[in-house]
Design an enzyme around this catalytic site. Structure first.
Site, PDB file in Angstrom:
ATOM      1  N   VAL A  14       0.863  -1.181   0.000  1.00  0.00           N
ATOM      2  CA  VAL A  14       0.000   0.000   0.000  1.00  0.00           C
ATOM      3  C   VAL A  14       0.902   1.234   0.000  1.00  0.00           C
ATOM      4  O   VAL A  14       1.799   1.356   0.837  1.00  0.00           O
ATOM      5  CB  VAL A  14      -0.882   0.012   1.269  1.00  0.00           C
ATOM      6  CG1 VAL A  14      -1.788   1.235   1.287  1.00  0.00           C
ATOM      7  CG2 VAL A  14      -1.697  -1.270   1.349  1.00  0.00           C
ATOM      8  N   CYS A  15       0.650   2.155  -0.910  1.00  0.00           N
ATOM      9  CA  CYS A  15       1.475   3.363  -0.981  1.00  0.00           C
ATOM     10  C   CYS A  15       1.305   4.198   0.290  1.00  0.00           C
ATOM     11  O   CYS A  15       0.184   4.518   0.684  1.00  0.00           O
ATOM     12  CB  CYS A  15       1.095   4.218  -2.182  1.00  0.00           C
ATOM     13  SG  CYS A  15       1.928   5.819  -2.172  1.00  0.00           S
TER      14      CYS A  15
END
Lengths: 119, 133
Positions: free
Chosen positions: A77-78
């Protein structure tokens, strides 16, 4: 073939994460590997364990977690996109981790294909 | 870290791929353009062969005189001018997209190469990785 995936849309609102999941699962069944799925833009909302869909619907988040558990898919997940949207380590479902955009670029470099799902 | 990731880490050093970032959306209205630009800046740290293209409403990302005060969001248009400092100098704009919006190169804040649609298609076909938003 090594296939990296990017998911750019949130679950339920948009079909992109469903299609990305089905693509990943079927690619693995066909003998390809999916080392990493990178969640960007609203795609970061695929990662929260707070998700509670109605019981007669698919659970998009748990499905990703199972894919990670069964096949070692790295669900990233960024961090920047996640912070904007309130996604922190505390609420990550199993199999997800938070990291930087470099993980997306790295997947592009190291995989044979990078397949993106979103608008 | 899974076994597959260990596998992915093999042979990644020193690889230079052609990365293309395709900007298709207006700078405001959705967050795609802003977050897309963040990926481009990060990619500069990986010593890849990076190009950016602007098609459809994406050409609006480069127009001069943006003022976002009225919509109370961040104006990131100057960031495109900083790309050169990141050695990202291959910027391409599709002519048909500019024409359809009444724009010319003089309306843009950075120097670009204008391509017709066939040239753009050829450039896309040469790429190893295309990330589009």
């Amino acid at each position: 073939m090594k296939i990296g995936i990017m998911v750019s849309e949130g679950p339920y609102n948009h079909q992109a994460s469903d299609t990305a999941y089905l693509f990943a699962r079927n690619a693995i069944e066909k003998g390809h590997s999916v080392p990493r799925v990178f969640f960007y833009h609203d795609g970061v909302n695929n990662s929260t364990k707070l998700t509670q869909p109605p019981q007669d619907d698919r659970n998009v988040v748990n499905r990703w977690s199972k894919l990670a558990e069964d096949h070692g898919v790295d669900l990233v997940v960024c961090v920047a996109a996640g912070m904007r949207r309130g996604i922190t380590d505390d609420i990550l479902a199993p199999g997800f981790r938070i990291s930087g955009l470099g993980q997306l670029v790295e997947a592009g470099i190291q995989c044979d294909r990078l397949v993106t799902f979103g608008d | 870290m899974s076994d597959m990731m260990d596998d992915m880490d093999e042979g990644g050093e020193g690889v230079v791929k052609k990365f293309m970032f395709v900007n298709r959306k207006a700078p405001h209205g959705t967050i795609y353009a802003l977050e897309g630009l963040e990926v481009v800046l990060i990619s500069a740290a990986f010593d890849q062969d990076v190009s950016m293209v602007f098609v459809d409403d994406g050409v609006y990302e480069l127009i001069k005189g943006v003022n976002t005060k009225g919509i109370e969001v961040k104006d990131f248009s100057k960031t495109y001018r900083a790309l050169e400092g990141y050695d990202i100098e291959k910027l391409y704009v599709e002519k048909a997209s500019m024409d359809a919006r009444g724009l010319t190169e003089d309306d843009l804040i950075v120097d670009v190469t204008v391509l017709d649609s066939a040239e753009m298609a050829n450039l896309m076909a040469e790429q190893d990785v295309v990330i589009s938003y």
